[in-house]
Design an enzyme around this catalytic site. Sequence first.
Site, short mmCIF file in Angstrom:
data_model
loop_
_atom_site.label_atom_id
_atom_site.label_comp_id
_atom_site.label_asym_id
_atom_site.label_seq_id
_atom_site.Cartn_x
_atom_site.Cartn_y
_atom_site.Cartn_z
N ASP A 31 6.44 -17.36 -14.47
CA ASP A 31 6.58 -16.62 -13.22
C ASP A 31 8.05 -16.39 -12.93
OD1 ASP A 31 5.93 -15.36 -10.78
OD2 ASP A 31 4.32 -16.79 -10.39
N LYS A 32 8.30 -15.68 -11.85
CA LYS A 32 9.63 -15.58 -11.25
C LYS A 32 9.53 -16.15 -9.84
CE LYS A 32 12.12 -11.83 -13.53
NZ LYS A 32 13.29 -12.68 -13.83
N ALA A 77 1.57 -10.06 -12.06
CA ALA A 77 1.61 -8.60 -11.91
C ALA A 77 2.31 -8.27 -10.61
CB ALA A 77 0.19 -8.02 -11.90
N TYR A 145 -0.64 1.34 -8.07
CA TYR A 145 -1.02 -0.01 -8.49
C TYR A 145 -2.40 0.02 -9.14
CZ TYR A 145 -3.24 -4.56 -7.97
OH TYR A 145 -3.95 -5.70 -8.20
N VAL A 174 -9.52 -11.22 -1.85
CA VAL A 174 -9.36 -12.67 -2.00
C VAL A 174 -8.55 -13.23 -0.83
CG1 VAL A 174 -8.56 -14.53 -3.50
CG2 VAL A 174 -9.40 -12.38 -4.51
N LYS A 182 3.11 -13.87 0.65
CA LYS A 182 2.78 -12.47 0.37
C LYS A 182 3.11 -11.50 1.51
CE LYS A 182 -0.94 -11.53 -1.97
NZ LYS A 182 -2.34 -11.46 -2.47
N ARG A 184 3.04 -8.95 4.26
CA ARG A 184 2.05 -7.96 4.70
C ARG A 184 0.84 -7.91 3.78
NH1 ARG A 184 4.13 -2.54 4.40
NH2 ARG A 184 2.21 -1.93 5.47
N HIS A 191 -3.54 -13.19 8.62
CA HIS A 191 -2.94 -12.43 9.71
C HIS A 191 -3.71 -12.60 11.01
CE1 HIS A 191 0.18 -10.66 7.33
NE2 HIS A 191 -0.69 -10.16 6.46
N PHE A 205 -8.96 -1.97 14.00
CA PHE A 205 -9.02 -0.51 14.07
C PHE A 205 -10.38 -0.03 14.60
CE2 PHE A 205 -5.84 -0.21 10.38
CZ PHE A 205 -4.78 0.04 11.25
#
Length: 332
Positions: A31-32, A77, A145, A174, A182, A184, A191, A205
């Site tokens: 990973d980074k 990814a 994406y 998920v 992560k 947003r 959230h 909404f």
Amino acid sequence: MIIVTGGAGMIGSAFVWKLNEMGIKDILIVDKLRKEDKWLNIRKREYYDWIDKDNLKEWLVCKENADNIEAVIHMGACSATTETDADFLMDNNFGYTKFLWNFCAEKNIKYIYASSAATYGMGELGYNDDVSPEELQKLMPLNKYGYSKKFFDDWAFKQKNQPKQWNGLKFFNVYGPQEYHKGRMASMVFHTYNQYKENGYVKLFKSYKEGFKDGEQLRDFVYVKDVVDIMYFMLVNDVKSGIYNIGTGKARSFMDLSMATMRAASHNDNLDKNEVVKLIEMPEDLQGRYQYFTEAKINKLREIGYTKEMHSLEEGVKDYVQNYLAKEDSYL
């Protein structure tokens, strides 16, 4: 040794947790870590080594390293659906995935990689993984994406040289521990919990589509603990190669999710949605391209022998909220 790319990300680190739970520690995390808090996802994990993703190809050149690999779990990814650099996405999500495919094919080992439900686009052709490669090729992703993921799926079916077993996993929505870095792109549960703790209510909404009430747009929400259990099943069993949907097979509404989250956070099952949900207008630029329904067909998953019942939305959300989000240590 098992390679887990994206091993400090949400699903990757949760899978390392699952491996540790099963007594497996001979793991190479790829990973980074950068400046965000992904490192916290692996702070409690036991693994053999970590390597930067940019150095993996060089590491695998060493025969002693390469010959020691039993399987590759490729969760690494760029998963931001808002990413606009198509060249970056194709290099990261297609090129790197192809390199690992070729390595696994050469070594005749298992290869499990992350595809995405984003490949289904608006769902015009349904959410069925049990169709021919020609039918899957007709899918029309809505963003770069999703296209980068679909492009690899299409490529995989054309290959004569294949890994011992390959499984492309189309993850639906998920949620769960390990997603805190992560921003947003974190789940609606994350959230909603933070909105509720800060304001005492959440915003959803309104609906602009006949047949859907306000806040009743539907998604297939799947708990990360179920996701990694399925991945482990595929790792330790011989299953048919191909694409698999990873969801619950049961769509639930954002209203259901919000109420489950707030009830778990407040320990009050009698919360009135009219008091804790505020309905807001959807931005005009979203109205014409907003998905109102996603639901994984999981018959194919069941047919390979995965028969465990997954967490219901209420069960998964309660575990996530009360045993992780509400705790000082919110990590697996």
